[in-house]
Design a protein around this motif. Structure first.
Motif, PDB file in Angstrom:
ATOM      1  N   THR A   1       0.850  -1.178   0.000  1.00  0.00           N
ATOM      2  CA  THR A   1       0.000   0.000   0.000  1.00  0.00           C
ATOM      3  C   THR A   1       0.895   1.240   0.000  1.00  0.00           C
ATOM      4  O   THR A   1       1.800   1.350   0.810  1.00  0.00           O
ATOM      5  CB  THR A   1      -0.906   0.023   1.241  1.00  0.00           C
ATOM      6  N   CYS A   2       0.633   2.164  -0.917  1.00  0.00           N
ATOM      7  CA  CYS A   2       1.432   3.383  -1.034  1.00  0.00           C
ATOM      8  C   CYS A   2       0.642   4.576  -0.502  1.00  0.00           C
ATOM      9  O   CYS A   2      -0.566   4.667  -0.705  1.00  0.00           O
ATOM     10  CB  CYS A   2       1.809   3.648  -2.484  1.00  0.00           C
ATOM     11  N   ALA A   3       1.349   5.470   0.178  1.00  0.00           N
ATOM     12  CA  ALA A   3       0.724   6.678   0.726  1.00  0.00           C
ATOM     13  C   ALA A   3       1.622   7.872   0.425  1.00  0.00           C
ATOM     14  O   ALA A   3       2.846   7.763   0.411  1.00  0.00           O
ATOM     15  CB  ALA A   3       0.501   6.524   2.227  1.00  0.00           C
ATOM     16  N   LEU A   4       1.008   9.003   0.232  1.00  0.00           N
ATOM     17  CA  LEU A   4       1.737  10.242  -0.010  1.00  0.00           C
ATOM     18  C   LEU A   4       2.445  10.653   1.272  1.00  0.00           C
ATOM     19  O   LEU A   4       1.829  10.746   2.333  1.00  0.00           O
ATOM     20  CB  LEU A   4       0.755  11.323  -0.464  1.00  0.00           C
ATOM     21  N   GLN A   5       3.768  10.883   1.202  1.00  0.00           N
ATOM     22  CA  GLN A   5       4.553  11.282   2.374  1.00  0.00           C
ATOM     23  C   GLN A   5       4.717  12.805   2.436  1.00  0.00           C
ATOM     24  O   GLN A   5       4.688  13.392   3.508  1.00  0.00           O
ATOM     25  CB  GLN A   5       5.949  10.635   2.336  1.00  0.00           C
ATOM     26  N   SER A   6       4.943  13.431   1.281  1.00  0.00           N
ATOM     27  CA  SER A   6       5.083  14.884   1.230  1.00  0.00           C
ATOM     28  C   SER A   6       4.759  15.359  -0.185  1.00  0.00           C
ATOM     29  O   SER A   6       4.919  14.610  -1.138  1.00  0.00           O
ATOM     30  CB  SER A   6       6.503  15.318   1.608  1.00  0.00           C
ATOM     31  N   VAL A   7       4.308  16.622  -0.280  1.00  0.00           N
ATOM     32  CA  VAL A   7       3.988  17.169  -1.594  1.00  0.00           C
ATOM     33  C   VAL A   7       4.083  18.696  -1.546  1.00  0.00           C
ATOM     34  O   VAL A   7       3.758  19.305  -0.521  1.00  0.00           O
ATOM     35  CB  VAL A   7       2.574  16.726  -2.076  1.00  0.00           C
ATOM     36  N   THR A   8       4.579  19.283  -2.621  1.00  0.00           N
ATOM     37  CA  THR A   8       4.560  20.733  -2.800  1.00  0.00           C
ATOM     38  C   THR A   8       4.063  21.021  -4.208  1.00  0.00           C
ATOM     39  O   THR A   8       4.285  20.235  -5.138  1.00  0.00           O
ATOM     40  CB  THR A   8       5.945  21.385  -2.604  1.00  0.00           C
ATOM     41  N   TYR A   9       3.383  22.158  -4.352  1.00  0.00           N
ATOM     42  CA  TYR A   9       2.851  22.580  -5.640  1.00  0.00           C
ATOM     43  C   TYR A   9       3.408  23.964  -5.966  1.00  0.00           C
ATOM     44  O   TYR A   9       3.533  24.811  -5.095  1.00  0.00           O
ATOM     45  CB  TYR A   9       1.321  22.678  -5.581  1.00  0.00           C
ATOM     46  N   SER A  10       3.718  24.174  -7.231  1.00  0.00           N
ATOM     47  CA  SER A  10       4.141  25.514  -7.654  1.00  0.00           C
ATOM     48  C   SER A  10       3.664  25.778  -9.062  1.00  0.00           C
ATOM     49  O   SER A  10       3.182  24.926  -9.738  1.00  0.00           O
ATOM     50  CB  SER A  10       5.648  25.679  -7.549  1.00  0.00           C
TER      51      SER A  10
END
Length: 159
Positions: free
Chosen positions: A150-159
């Motif tokens: 199972t994969c989960a989002l650990q960190s994310v940034t948007y620009s």
């Protein structure tokens, strides 16, 4: 008979029309909206064993995929990061895509194999041109059955 005053008025009106037209054309040319979104991501198997069986060190199947276009990238196009045992990828999406996720298989060294996988998804806010994200994937047995990653989002940034 045309007077000097009439000629000046005509010239002034013509000059004003040319200037107004040029300004109108310049103001109508807006910068184009971004035609693509770049996703820079990593996929890491979090609960593997870095001793003995090296098949667990990296995901042996991995995919980045976007929705609704279905644009995807497979493991064959990713780059290994030896320091973290993760896969790195860059995926170019149409600006109409609204989410991106990954899926992976992380337990090729386990006794029972890894028969299931699921991805962690993140929404892409409107106007985003670059998404930088890290996903962590964990493998566990499912009773009575196979191991599942199972994969989960650990960190994310948007620009």
């Amino acid at each position: 008979m045309v007077t000097r005053r009439s000629v000046r008025r005509a010239l002034a009106l013509g000059s004003a029309l040319v200037t107004s037209s040029a300004l109108l054309v310049m103001s109508a040319q807006q910068p184009a909206a971004a035609a693509t979104i770049t996703v820079r991501g990593t996929i890491d198997c979090l609960n593997n064993n870095y001793y003995g069986d090296t098949r667990d060190w990296y995901a042996y199947e991995a995919r980045g995929i976007a929705s609704p276009s279905g644009t995807s990238m497979s493991l064959n196009s990713m780059t290994a990061i030896p320091a973290t045992h993760a896969w790195q990828f860059e995926l170019t999406l149409p600006s109409s895509d609204t989410s991106v996720g990954v899926s992976a298989l992380c337990s090729s060294g386990h006794q029972y194999g890894d028969y299931g996988w699921s991805g962690g998804w993140t929404s892409i806010p409107a106007g985003t041109t670059v998404v930088t994200a890290a996903w962590g994937c964990s493998t566990a047995p499912v009773s009575p059955g196979p191991w599942v990653t199972t994969c989960a989002l650990q960190s994310v940034t948007y620009s």
